[in-house]
Design a protein around this motif. Structure first.
Motif, PDB file in Angstrom:
ATOM      1  N   ILE A 282      45.880 -61.341 -30.092  1.00 43.57           N
ATOM      2  CA  ILE A 282      45.425 -60.525 -28.956  1.00 43.57           C
ATOM      3  C   ILE A 282      46.319 -60.849 -27.757  1.00 43.57           C
ATOM      4  CG2 ILE A 282      43.488 -60.056 -27.409  1.00 43.57           C
ATOM      5  CD1 ILE A 282      41.680 -61.215 -29.720  1.00 43.57           C
ATOM      6  N   PRO A 283      47.013 -59.870 -27.181  1.00 48.91           N
ATOM      7  CA  PRO A 283      47.844 -60.145 -26.006  1.00 48.91           C
ATOM      8  C   PRO A 283      47.005 -60.708 -24.863  1.00 48.91           C
ATOM      9  CG  PRO A 283      48.265 -57.929 -26.855  1.00 48.91           C
ATOM     10  CD  PRO A 283      47.067 -58.450 -27.589  1.00 48.91           C
ATOM     11  N   ALA A 284      47.549 -61.692 -24.170  1.00 53.39           N
ATOM     12  CA  ALA A 284      46.847 -62.338 -23.060  1.00 53.39           C
ATOM     13  C   ALA A 284      47.458 -61.876 -21.741  1.00 53.39           C
ATOM     14  CB  ALA A 284      46.952 -63.849 -23.180  1.00 53.39           C
ATOM     15  N   VAL A 285      46.629 -61.377 -20.847  1.00 53.56           N
ATOM     16  CA  VAL A 285      47.072 -60.993 -19.509  1.00 53.56           C
ATOM     17  C   VAL A 285      46.449 -61.997 -18.544  1.00 53.56           C
ATOM     18  CG1 VAL A 285      47.241 -59.141 -17.817  1.00 53.56           C
ATOM     19  CG2 VAL A 285      47.123 -58.588 -20.260  1.00 53.56           C
ATOM     20  N   VAL A 286      47.293 -62.750 -17.842  1.00 51.96           N
ATOM     21  CA  VAL A 286      46.817 -63.929 -17.116  1.00 51.96           C
ATOM     22  C   VAL A 286      47.386 -63.981 -15.707  1.00 51.96           C
ATOM     23  CG1 VAL A 286      46.723 -65.184 -19.313  1.00 51.96           C
ATOM     24  CG2 VAL A 286      48.729 -65.438 -17.836  1.00 51.96           C
ATOM     25  N   SER A 287      46.754 -64.770 -14.867  1.00 53.63           N
ATOM     26  CA  SER A 287      47.288 -65.064 -13.545  1.00 53.63           C
ATOM     27  C   SER A 287      48.431 -66.060 -13.671  1.00 53.63           C
ATOM     28  CB  SER A 287      46.204 -65.646 -12.636  1.00 53.63           C
ATOM     29  OG  SER A 287      45.181 -64.712 -12.388  1.00 53.63           O
ATOM     30  N   GLY A 288      49.409 -65.928 -12.774  1.00 48.58           N
ATOM     31  CA  GLY A 288      50.542 -66.852 -12.793  1.00 48.58           C
ATOM     32  C   GLY A 288      50.219 -68.152 -12.102  1.00 48.58           C
ATOM     33  N   VAL A 289      49.288 -68.900 -12.667  1.00 54.31           N
ATOM     34  CA  VAL A 289      48.802 -70.145 -12.062  1.00 54.31           C
ATOM     35  C   VAL A 289      48.822 -71.242 -13.118  1.00 54.31           C
ATOM     36  CG1 VAL A 289      46.825 -71.318 -11.018  1.00 54.31           C
ATOM     37  CG2 VAL A 289      47.332 -68.942 -10.406  1.00 54.31           C
ATOM     38  N   GLY A 290      49.359 -72.411 -12.772  1.00 54.43           N
ATOM     39  CA  GLY A 290      49.265 -73.595 -13.613  1.00 54.43           C
ATOM     40  C   GLY A 290      49.820 -73.412 -15.008  1.00 54.43           C
ATOM     41  N   ALA A 291      49.053 -73.914 -15.997  1.00 52.49           N
ATOM     42  CA  ALA A 291      49.501 -73.913 -17.388  1.00 52.49           C
ATOM     43  C   ALA A 291      49.638 -72.512 -17.968  1.00 52.49           C
ATOM     44  CB  ALA A 291      48.532 -74.742 -18.237  1.00 52.49           C
ATOM     45  N   ASN A 292      49.037 -71.507 -17.329  1.00 49.64           N
ATOM     46  CA  ASN A 292      49.201 -70.132 -17.802  1.00 49.64           C
ATOM     47  C   ASN A 292      50.673 -69.743 -17.893  1.00 49.64           C
ATOM     48  OD1 ASN A 292      46.458 -69.804 -17.907  1.00 49.64           O
ATOM     49  ND2 ASN A 292      46.313 -68.317 -16.239  1.00 49.64           N
ATOM     50  N   LYS A 293      51.463 -70.241 -16.943  1.00 48.41           N
ATOM     51  CA  LYS A 293      52.875 -69.859 -16.882  1.00 48.41           C
ATOM     52  C   LYS A 293      53.678 -70.451 -18.034  1.00 48.41           C
ATOM     53  CE  LYS A 293      53.187 -71.334 -12.596  1.00 48.41           C
ATOM     54  NZ  LYS A 293      53.736 -71.627 -11.249  1.00 48.41           N
ATOM     55  N   GLU A 294      53.162 -71.527 -18.630  1.00 48.16           N
ATOM     56  CA  GLU A 294      53.824 -72.123 -19.790  1.00 48.16           C
ATOM     57  C   GLU A 294      53.257 -71.589 -21.098  1.00 48.16           C
ATOM     58  OE1 GLU A 294      53.279 -76.303 -19.407  1.00 48.16           O
ATOM     59  OE2 GLU A 294      54.301 -76.431 -17.472  1.00 48.16           O
ATOM     60  N   ALA A 295      51.965 -71.327 -21.118  1.00 52.94           N
ATOM     61  CA  ALA A 295      51.315 -70.932 -22.371  1.00 52.94           C
ATOM     62  C   ALA A 295      51.633 -69.506 -22.774  1.00 52.94           C
ATOM     63  CB  ALA A 295      49.793 -71.098 -22.241  1.00 52.94           C
ATOM     64  N   VAL A 296      51.805 -68.618 -21.794  1.00 57.08           N
ATOM     65  CA  VAL A 296      52.054 -67.204 -22.080  1.00 57.08           C
ATOM     66  C   VAL A 296      53.520 -66.884 -21.805  1.00 57.08           C
ATOM     67  CG1 VAL A 296      51.476 -64.824 -21.466  1.00 57.08           C
ATOM     68  CG2 VAL A 296      49.686 -66.577 -21.524  1.00 57.08           C
ATOM     69  N   ARG A 297      54.183 -66.310 -22.790  1.00 53.38           N
ATOM     70  CA  ARG A 297      55.562 -65.861 -22.605  1.00 53.38           C
ATOM     71  C   ARG A 297      55.517 -64.441 -22.054  1.00 53.38           C
ATOM     72  NH1 ARG A 297      58.301 -65.985 -28.056  1.00 53.38           N
ATOM     73  NH2 ARG A 297      60.150 -65.520 -26.800  1.00 53.38           N
ATOM     74  N   ASP A 298      55.846 -64.321 -20.777  1.00 49.63           N
ATOM     75  CA  ASP A 298      55.696 -63.055 -20.068  1.00 49.63           C
ATOM     76  C   ASP A 298      56.519 -61.951 -20.726  1.00 49.63           C
ATOM     77  OD1 ASP A 298      54.755 -61.390 -18.016  1.00 49.63           O
ATOM     78  OD2 ASP A 298      56.551 -61.747 -16.800  1.00 49.63           O
TER      79      ASP A 298
END
Length: 354
Positions: A282-298
């Motif tokens: 499932i594609p993840a759409v996330v805020s660019g905060v903290g570990a989100n920026k490492e976990a999700v490949r934009d």
């Protein structure tokens, strides 16, 4: 080897404990390591802990937990390691940790997956807020043989007090639990979020974008949580979180959400929602905060958003294209298997006990 796991919650009840402690236990069994779990809260106290009221029952639950911790000290000599998840007691100074480290000279492994050195409490537990002791985190880090940290932000904090701070992300078992992959060619698009009452308010950050999308497109908004959200949207469908149906409920989603405010507390989050989504395709759409920026490949496994317009546009793209959802979903599943799976971090976890 004998390991005592000093944990806050009854077994099987809290996500942080299930994924950072309980899912690793079969690996210890394979290695012939003997272990014991010692929760602070009883099952009955846990059942009312995050409900309004019940002050007397909560107080008795707290006192009973403190008594159990006091009695547990007598058993410390029989263990080689004391693994402490988050804290031994939810109130007061770190007396249990000090006795374990300084009196019994036990090797402490200290594990946390939130910025727990910051003051934080819920509305339901404001009665106990003044008794909390968040500054104890630094002391426990100093007394520990190793510190297990859920992301780089937490590891950088722990390294101020202990050079033996190990990065161990919150991971998923992609061979037994998270094995299915979402089929994105569905008659209806479902956007969704999973979490608890403590993070439900974060959905308000993207409510304007979701409301704009609802005016133009047909979709369902699934909220999987312990209580209903306060969202003014016709598309909202509330799904009561249950451990037994967690994965089937997640597989109803086509797109997963993880909004966060840009605060120090949020930077301590371990992007776990995003990992759950991606592990199931499932594609993840996330805020660019903290570990989100490492976990999700934009642009590859999902999207990282920093403005309301970005949230609107990225979600719009995924609503309109099942092909894009399927491509990102497959990439996300492979990404989690390689970087955030139980299998990928077996040795990291075992290295804590050496």
């Amino acid at each position: 080897m004998r390991v005592l796991f000093v944990v806050p919650y009854p077994v099987g009840q809290a996500a942080s404990q299930r994924y950072r402690v309980e899912q690793w236990l079969p690996l210890l069994q394979e290695r012939g390591i003997i272990y014991k779990l010692a929760p602070f809260w009883s099952q009955s106290a846990w059942g009312i802990l995050y409900k309004s009221g019940y002050i007397l029952q909560k107080t008795f639950g707290l006192l009973f937990g403190l008594l159990r911790r006091l009695l547990l000290l007598a058993r410390l000599p029989t263990y080689d390691y004391v693994f402490i998840h988050r804290e031994a007691t939810p109130v007061g100074p770190p007396w249990f940790e000090w006795v374990a480290a300084k009196v019994f000279r036990k090797k402490i492994i200290y594990d946390f997956d939130d910025a727990i050195w910051l003051p934080s409490t819920t509305r339901e537990n404001s009665w106990v807020a003044k008794l909390r002791w968040p500054r104890k985190t630094a002391a426990i880090c100093r007394w520990s043989a190793k510190v297990s940290c859920g992301n780089g932000f937490l590891q950088n904090y722990a390294r101020r007090y202990n050079p033996a701070a190990v990065l161990l992300p919150s991971v998923l078992d992609t061979e037994k639990g998270y094995i299915e992959q979402k089929q994105q060619q569905t008659a209806e698009v479902v956007i969704g979020w999973i979490g608890s009452h403590s993070t439900l308010p974060y959905l308000q950050l993207i409510a304007p974008a979701l409301q704009r999308l609802e005016q133009k497109y047909s979709f369902k908004l699934y909220i999987i949580a312990d209580r209903p959200p306060q969202l003014n949207m016709q598309a909202t469908v509330f799904k009561k979180w249950r451990r037994e149906t967690e994965i089937p409920d997640l597989l109803q989603l086509n797109i997963g959400l993880m909004p966060l405010p840009d605060t120090e507390w949020a930077r301590g989050k371990c992007a776990f929602k995003a990992l759950q989504y991606m592990a199931l395709g499932i594609p993840a759409v996330v805020s660019g905060v903290g570990a989100n920026k490492e976990a999700v490949r934009d642009g590859a496994t999902g999207y990282i958003c920093n403005t309301e317009q970005e949230w609107y546009e990225r979600l719009e793209q995924l609503i309109l294209s099942a092909e894009a959802r399927a491509e990102m979903g497959a990439a996300g599943k492979a990404w989690v298997q390689a970087r955030y799976s139980l299998q990928a971090h077996r040795q990291t976890f075992l290295s804590l006990f050496s």
